[in-house]
Design a protein around this motif. Sequence first.
Motif, PDB file in Angstrom:
ATOM      1  N   ALA A 147      36.446  47.258  45.472  1.00 29.16           N
ATOM      2  CA  ALA A 147      37.902  47.418  45.539  1.00 29.16           C
ATOM      3  C   ALA A 147      38.621  46.091  45.283  1.00 29.16           C
ATOM      4  N   ASP A 148      37.884  45.065  44.868  1.00 28.74           N
ATOM      5  CA  ASP A 148      38.438  43.758  44.542  1.00 28.74           C
ATOM      6  C   ASP A 148      38.792  43.740  43.055  1.00 28.74           C
ATOM      7  N   PHE A 149      39.984  44.234  42.724  1.00 32.25           N
ATOM      8  CA  PHE A 149      40.381  44.399  41.330  1.00 32.25           C
ATOM      9  C   PHE A 149      40.799  43.074  40.706  1.00 32.25           C
ATOM     10  N   PRO A 150      40.223  42.739  39.554  1.00 36.06           N
ATOM     11  CA  PRO A 150      40.652  41.519  38.859  1.00 36.06           C
ATOM     12  C   PRO A 150      42.055  41.693  38.287  1.00 36.06           C
ATOM     13  N   LYS A 151      42.686  40.573  37.961  1.00 35.73           N
ATOM     14  CA  LYS A 151      44.047  40.583  37.424  1.00 35.73           C
ATOM     15  C   LYS A 151      44.080  40.602  35.902  1.00 35.73           C
ATOM     16  N   ALA A 152      43.024  40.088  35.254  1.00 36.65           N
ATOM     17  CA  ALA A 152      43.007  39.995  33.798  1.00 36.65           C
ATOM     18  C   ALA A 152      41.563  39.932  33.316  1.00 36.65           C
ATOM     19  N   PHE A 153      41.397  40.061  31.998  1.00 36.70           N
ATOM     20  CA  PHE A 153      40.074  39.973  31.387  1.00 36.70           C
ATOM     21  C   PHE A 153      40.179  39.253  30.048  1.00 36.70           C
ATOM     22  N   ARG A 154      39.023  38.815  29.572  1.00 34.97           N
ATOM     23  CA  ARG A 154      38.910  38.229  28.230  1.00 34.97           C
ATOM     24  C   ARG A 154      37.532  38.593  27.708  1.00 34.97           C
ATOM     25  N   LEU A 155      37.452  38.982  26.454  1.00 35.99           N
ATOM     26  CA  LEU A 155      36.147  39.262  25.853  1.00 35.99           C
ATOM     27  C   LEU A 155      35.502  37.955  25.441  1.00 35.99           C
ATOM     28  N   GLY A 156      34.224  37.846  25.751  1.00 40.02           N
ATOM     29  CA  GLY A 156      33.487  36.633  25.422  1.00 40.02           C
ATOM     30  C   GLY A 156      32.486  36.870  24.311  1.00 40.02           C
ATOM     31  N   VAL A 157      31.318  36.302  24.476  1.00 35.82           N
ATOM     32  CA  VAL A 157      30.269  36.319  23.472  1.00 35.82           C
ATOM     33  C   VAL A 157      29.738  37.733  23.253  1.00 35.82           C
ATOM     34  N   CYS A 158      29.459  38.032  22.003  1.00 39.09           N
ATOM     35  CA  CYS A 158      28.851  39.309  21.632  1.00 39.09           C
ATOM     36  C   CYS A 158      27.483  39.039  21.030  1.00 39.09           C
ATOM     37  N   PHE A 212      28.390  42.700  25.190  1.00 37.48           N
ATOM     38  CA  PHE A 212      29.554  41.823  25.315  1.00 37.48           C
ATOM     39  C   PHE A 212      29.623  41.203  26.690  1.00 37.48           C
ATOM     40  N   GLU A 213      29.984  39.926  26.717  1.00 37.41           N
ATOM     41  CA  GLU A 213      30.413  39.310  27.966  1.00 37.41           C
ATOM     42  C   GLU A 213      31.883  39.678  28.140  1.00 37.41           C
ATOM     43  N   VAL A 214      32.235  40.140  29.324  1.00 33.11           N
ATOM     44  CA  VAL A 214      33.635  40.349  29.672  1.00 33.11           C
ATOM     45  C   VAL A 214      33.913  39.434  30.855  1.00 33.11           C
ATOM     46  N   VAL A 215      34.850  38.518  30.673  1.00 33.03           N
ATOM     47  CA  VAL A 215      35.200  37.574  31.724  1.00 33.03           C
ATOM     48  C   VAL A 215      36.375  38.160  32.502  1.00 33.03           C
ATOM     49  N   LEU A 216      36.188  38.308  33.804  1.00 32.94           N
ATOM     50  CA  LEU A 216      37.225  38.850  34.685  1.00 32.94           C
ATOM     51  C   LEU A 216      37.873  37.706  35.444  1.00 32.94           C
ATOM     52  N   PHE A 217      39.187  37.811  35.660  1.00 34.90           N
ATOM     53  CA  PHE A 217      39.935  36.722  36.305  1.00 34.90           C
ATOM     54  C   PHE A 217      40.729  37.225  37.503  1.00 34.90           C
ATOM     55  N   TRP A 218      40.718  36.409  38.567  1.00 35.93           N
ATOM     56  CA  TRP A 218      41.588  36.587  39.721  1.00 35.93           C
ATOM     57  C   TRP A 218      42.358  35.290  39.861  1.00 35.93           C
ATOM     58  N   LYS A 219      43.668  35.349  39.798  1.00 36.35           N
ATOM     59  CA  LYS A 219      44.456  34.129  39.936  1.00 36.35           C
ATOM     60  C   LYS A 219      45.758  34.464  40.647  1.00 36.35           C
ATOM     61  N   ASP A 220      45.971  33.824  41.779  1.00 30.56           N
ATOM     62  CA  ASP A 220      47.237  33.922  42.507  1.00 30.56           C
ATOM     63  C   ASP A 220      47.396  32.641  43.314  1.00 30.56           C
ATOM     64  N   ASP A 221      48.297  32.621  44.267  1.00 24.85           N
ATOM     65  CA  ASP A 221      48.552  31.403  45.047  1.00 24.85           C
ATOM     66  C   ASP A 221      47.339  30.955  45.854  1.00 24.85           C
ATOM     67  N   ASN A 222      46.465  31.907  46.241  1.00 22.00           N
ATOM     68  CA  ASN A 222      45.334  31.578  47.109  1.00 22.00           C
ATOM     69  C   ASN A 222      43.981  31.630  46.416  1.00 22.00           C
ATOM     70  N   ARG A 223      43.944  32.092  45.196  1.00 21.14           N
ATOM     71  CA  ARG A 223      42.654  32.337  44.566  1.00 21.14           C
ATOM     72  C   ARG A 223      42.708  32.061  43.069  1.00 21.14           C
ATOM     73  N   ASN A 224      41.677  31.397  42.580  1.00 18.73           N
ATOM     74  CA  ASN A 224      41.508  31.150  41.157  1.00 18.73           C
ATOM     75  C   ASN A 224      40.013  31.296  40.870  1.00 18.73           C
ATOM     76  N   GLU A 225      39.628  32.465  40.402  1.00 13.53           N
ATOM     77  CA  GLU A 225      38.207  32.780  40.268  1.00 13.53           C
ATOM     78  C   GLU A 225      37.966  33.562  38.986  1.00 13.53           C
ATOM     79  N   GLN A 226      36.746  33.463  38.478  1.00 13.76           N
ATOM     80  CA  GLN A 226      36.357  34.285  37.350  1.00 13.76           C
ATOM     81  C   GLN A 226      34.920  34.741  37.519  1.00 13.76           C
ATOM     82  N   LYS A 227      34.590  35.863  36.881  1.00  8.34           N
ATOM     83  CA  LYS A 227      33.249  36.441  36.950  1.00  8.34           C
ATOM     84  C   LYS A 227      32.941  37.073  35.606  1.00  8.34           C
ATOM     85  N   ILE A 228      31.682  37.005  35.195  1.00 11.81           N
ATOM     86  CA  ILE A 228      31.268  37.603  33.926  1.00 11.81           C
ATOM     87  C   ILE A 228      30.464  38.869  34.201  1.00 11.81           C
TER      88      ILE A 228
END
Length: 141
Positions: free
Chosen positions: A85-96, A106-122
Amino acid sequence: MENWLFFCLLPFALLLSSCSVPNLEKPECTESRIAVKEFYSFHFGHEMKTTEESLKLREKFLTSSLFASFQQKIGENDVFTTNSADFPKAFRLGVCKVIEPTKTDFEVVLFWKDDNRNEQKIIHIEAVKQTDKWLLNKILY
């Protein structure tokens, strides 16, 4: 006067033609990238919980086996990103990578960014070509 114009424009034309960026991606990646990007753009623009309704809206992007497996996972989680239930805020397609002529990863890079958090996961998405259409087949968290 005409010769002067020709000699001024010729180097400019050569400069413009040399500035193009070659596409080094294999055609399978280019084709499947469109499908994966279209899916995740749709997904991030709509309800991310795995409900019967949200899953049905995404069916056209999925293989029948992936769709069937996710029908067993109806709930509060987002099975297309983190299976939580930890929904990311954005995504970017990476290496294929081309696995086979009709299968890519495909690598899909997921992003969480707000005042308290700056994280990414592939995560990794396997796309397959079925009847001239690229579909999501597997999601590896």
